[in-house]
Design an enzyme around this catalytic site. Structure first.
Site, short mmCIF file in Angstrom:
data_model
loop_
_atom_site.label_atom_id
_atom_site.label_comp_id
_atom_site.label_asym_id
_atom_site.label_seq_id
_atom_site.Cartn_x
_atom_site.Cartn_y
_atom_site.Cartn_z
N VAL A 1 110.68 -66.57 10.36
CA VAL A 1 109.42 -66.38 9.75
C VAL A 1 108.75 -65.15 10.42
CG1 VAL A 1 107.06 -67.33 8.96
CG2 VAL A 1 109.28 -68.72 8.99
N GLY B 1 116.74 -69.73 10.24
CA GLY B 1 116.13 -68.55 9.61
C GLY B 1 114.79 -68.24 10.73
N LEU C 1 106.73 -65.02 13.88
CA LEU C 1 105.95 -66.05 13.89
C LEU C 1 106.69 -67.24 14.41
CD1 LEU C 1 104.08 -65.42 10.44
CD2 LEU C 1 103.19 -65.42 12.89
N GLY C 2 108.09 -67.27 14.09
CA GLY C 2 108.91 -68.37 14.53
C GLY C 2 110.34 -67.98 14.14
N LYS D 1 109.48 -65.62 4.96
CA LYS D 1 110.80 -66.42 5.71
C LYS D 1 111.94 -66.16 5.53
CE LYS D 1 112.01 -71.32 5.24
NZ LYS D 1 111.70 -72.86 4.62
N ASP E 1 108.94 -84.20 3.33
CA ASP E 1 109.11 -83.99 4.53
C ASP E 1 107.42 -83.58 5.31
OD1 ASP E 1 110.28 -83.72 7.09
OD2 ASP E 1 110.59 -81.52 6.86
N GLY F 1 114.16 -70.31 14.00
CA GLY F 1 114.80 -71.56 14.17
C GLY F 1 116.20 -71.45 13.86
#
Length: 750
Positions: free
Chosen positions: A23, A21, A15-16, A38, A132, A18
């Site tokens: 996901v 880490g 899913l992603g 995650k 955040d 970065g």
């Protein structure tokens, strides 16, 4: 990149990804349910700060239960890796939605804001501040709801965390590195709302320093905002957190009022309808489209004792077999869809371990009827939950309940009076005993509570049935804090109690009385309990609590030797005038900055401006900024003072009147009607229980802010008036005086 996988799950797609880490979408092997996982990359697991932050994200949210927060089902940590197992929701981030839509219809923006604010409210209720809030951390589902995700920077309310955040949405106090508070999240949410309806962030700059300056000092650029929404944004983005809605829940109430007035009662339904097509189309281009057939993780999966409920992002573009490349839309998703913990522009590592679990406080009520007397009772008391030590929690709750247990005993002991049953029958009266509990101050190590005991009865009219008392506790130990824990040893002497009396007296209505005596006036009463009863120690002869503004003494004048007609009085002494009498460790527990020595107490007999003004007739007390000159103010049937600063064209007026008997709601309605009748415009009004707040613009364009208290016998009111262009420099003094304003005794005329 590590090949470690959370045991019991089969990875479906990415899913992603970065900096710290990734996901993934995964299927639980036993149940077939889909979840989002995650991972913290293995190379960062060795970094104690990053690993602690990853654990903190799950640990802090263990108490959050909310349909508006993506749930975290489990936390897994092994020497090979760490993972958070989360609810997977078919939807897209608000960031992705804005990348394709740019500007949302006001109703749609309001609907998204409402849902994520409700998520913040539930987090705040558990003592957690997000810190955040940004478009990437708001998930918009196809089913017409928004959910809050990714609490990687969360802290307990009032604690410092990482000096970090997303700079475009950071509140002024967050830039300054101050502790997180619910109003910090309110500011960020308002910034995001601004972006949704204008297509750009409220402040934009080339450097972090320039952006900091804009958030801390520049007025909010409201020209691009629809006029009906400007007051909402101005409130939510106030520079001083005290001028924002104090909680996300309070902001939701204001939002709904504005939305109904501007867009009709079905605004929310229309808003979600407009979003549905875009959210569905974007979701269809991600691996989360699989959830329409595979289902979501609707219940905890493999969650044992360590299972928690929280949320992190689970939206983005697929990197595996389900990834679809479709023109502009998927290109946008590739850029903005990855939702991970990296990419923060302002970042300082904390040196402290995670704070202890938060204690949360809720007001409980015990009610019933004693048929033998008869008498009814409705008794409030606080109760805490959470915290790492069950024994400490029990001691705290036992102490917080003790005042109403004593009240119940007094009610039941009344049966011993043989003629009471007959008198109640003759009078046809059923007395009602009531206790109202109010939190005066809560810090990480201290809780101070006031109980007001009352009785509705013509027969039982003795004042001992109607009195206040306070309880102050050390939250670290669960122990009650008595005079020896509060005062320096030399103050618990005859001379020390004389000094304390001198500090208290200027804030009383009429000073300390003369003790009734046969043949002469008698000596002057003091706060020293030993003066009344020589067998007692030299301690205050009054219950003492603690507020943000000062030490609050609940003085029963008849207990100090005055006549019964003297009644009772609540007297607040600002910390600036009394903190030098306290033990330093107790001052630290208060969580307030106080000077090392007290200034000379103000005189109530002259109108000279000092740090504190106490009205000698009505007994109300307020702080006064330096540089203001005083002049008497005499409203009908009342008395007060006006303080003026010609250089700022600002006035502070405080007054009392003998026009009590109205409820707070009625007093607020009258204040609003009077302002509008004079050509002014009210932009905010709120009934806050024991007082009201109202603000807006006078007919001359100046800002006004008014806080009023209304009792059965009298009223007390504070009002500021100043030019719009002076708002930034006056925010702090206005906030200080408003919070320090104490109404005195409103139960009788003066």
């Amino acid at each position: 990149m590590s090949d470690w996988r959370a045991p019991g799950f089969t990875e479906v797609d990415v899913l992603g990804v970065g900096g710290f880490g990734r996901v993934v979408l995964a299927k639980h092997q036993d149940s077939g349910r889909m979840v989002a996982i995650k991972y913290l990359l293995a190379e960062y697991l060795a970094d104690p700060d990053l690993a602690a932050g990853f654990r903190r994200e799950a640990w802090l949210l263990s108490g959050v239960r909310s349909p508006h927060v993506v749930r975290l089902f489990d936390f897994i940590e092994t020497p090979q890796g760490a993972a958070l197992v989360m609810e997977a929701v078919p939807g897209v981030s608000l960031r992705a939605l804005l990348a394709t839509e740019n500007v949302l219809a006001p109703e749609s923006a309001l609907a998204i804001l409402k849902g994520s604010l409700l998520g913040l409210a539930d987090a705040h209720a558990a003592g957690v501040v997000h810190r955040d809030y940004k478009p990437g951390n708001v998930l918009v589902s196809r089913e017409g709801e928004s959910k809050l995700v990714d609490f990687g920077l969360a802290t307990l309310d009032g604690h410092n965390g990482l000096t970090a955040g997303s700079p475009s949405y950071m509140a002024p106090e967050q830039w300054a590195g101050q502790p997180g508070q619910p109003a910090t999240d309110v500011y960020a949410a308002t910034c995001v709302f601004y972006q949704c309806i204008t297509g750009h962030q409220p402040f934009e700059a080339d450097t972090a320093d320039e952006l900091r300056a804009l958030h801390q000092t520049a007025p909010v650029p409201l020209d691009a905002v629809p006029e009906e929404l400007r007051p909402l944004i101005a409130r939510g983005m106030a520079k001083d957190p005290a001028w924002r809605p104090s909680t996300a829940d309070a902001f939701v109430s204001e939002l709904e009022t504005v939305a109904r007035k501007a867009y009709g009662k079905d605004w929310e339904k229309r808003g979600w309808k407009r979003l549905a097509a875009s959210a569905a189309a974007l979701t269809a281009l991600t691996p989360l489209a699989l959830l329409t057939t595979a289902g979501t993780a609707a219940a905890p999966i493999g969650a044992g004792a360590g299972a928690v409920a929280a949320g992190v992002p689970a939206t983005g573009t697929g990197a595996g077999a389900t990834a679809v490349i479709v023109g502009k839309v998927i290109a946008v998703l590739v850029v903005v869809g990855a939702l991970v913990t990296g990419g923060i522009l302002v970042f300082n590592h904390p040196g402290d371990p995670p704070p202890p679990a938060a204690l949360t406080v809720a007001i409980q009520t015990e009610s019933g009827r004693d048929q033998a007397l008869p008498i009814t009772y409705s008794l409030q008391y606080p109760q805490v939950s959470g915290g790492p030590d069950a024994a400490v929690r029990k001691r705290i709750n036992d102490a917080l309940r003790a005042p109403i247990d004593k009240r119940l005993k007094a009610v039941r002991d009344a049966r011993a009076e043989p003629d009471w049953q007959q008198r109640f029958t003759e009078l046809g009266e059923t007395p009602a005993a009531r206790t109202t509990a109010r939190i005066l101050l809560q810090t990480p190590s201290l809780l101070s509570v006031r109980y007001d005991h009352d009785l509705d009865s013509n027969f039982l009219s003795h004042p001992t049935w109607r009195f206040p008392e306070t309880v102050t506790l050390d939250l670290r130990t669960g122990n009650l804090l008595g005079p020896k824990d509060v005062f320096r040893p030399e103050i618990l002497t005859a001379a020390g109690m004389k000094t304390l009396t001198e500090r208290i007296e200027p804030h009383t209505r009429h000073g300390f009385c003369r003790v009734a005596s046969v043949g002469d006036e008698g000596p002057q009463a003091t706060i020293d309990a030993a003066d009344r009863d020589p067998s007692r120690e030299h301690v205050p002869g009054a219950s003492m609590g603690f507020t943000k503004a000062g030490a609050e003494f609940e003085i029963l004048w008849y207990d100090l030797g005055c006549d019964m007609a003297s009644g009772k009085e609540t007297v607040t002494v600002p910390y600036a005038e009394i903190a030098d009498l306290f033990q330093p460790k107790f001052v630290a527990m208060l969580g307030t900055t106080t000077p090392s020595s007290a200034p000379a107490p103000p005189s109530s007999s002259t109108p000279a401006v000092s740090n504190t003004y106490t009205n000698p007739r009505f007994g109300f007390t307020t702080r006064v900024p330096e540089g203001y000159t005083a002049a008497p103010y005499q409203p009908d049937n009342g008395d007060g003072m006006t303080f003026t600063n010609p250089a700022l064209d600002a006035t502070l007026t405080v007054w009392g009147t003998n026009s009590g008997g109205r409820g707070t709601a009625a007093a607020l309605a009258d204040a609003a009607a009077a302002e509008e009748a004079n050509g002014g415009r009210v932009t905010y009004r709120k009934d806050e229980g024991d007082h009201y707040s109202i603000s807006g613009y006078q007919s001359d364009g100046k800002i006004f802010y008014e806080r009023g208290f209304s009792g059965t016998g009298s009223t007390a009111t504070l009002r500021w008036v100043y030019p719009r262009e002076r708002k930034t420099e006056l925010d702090a003094p206005v906030s200080t005086t408003v919070e320090a304003f104490r109404p005195g005794d409103l139960s009788q005329p003066h």
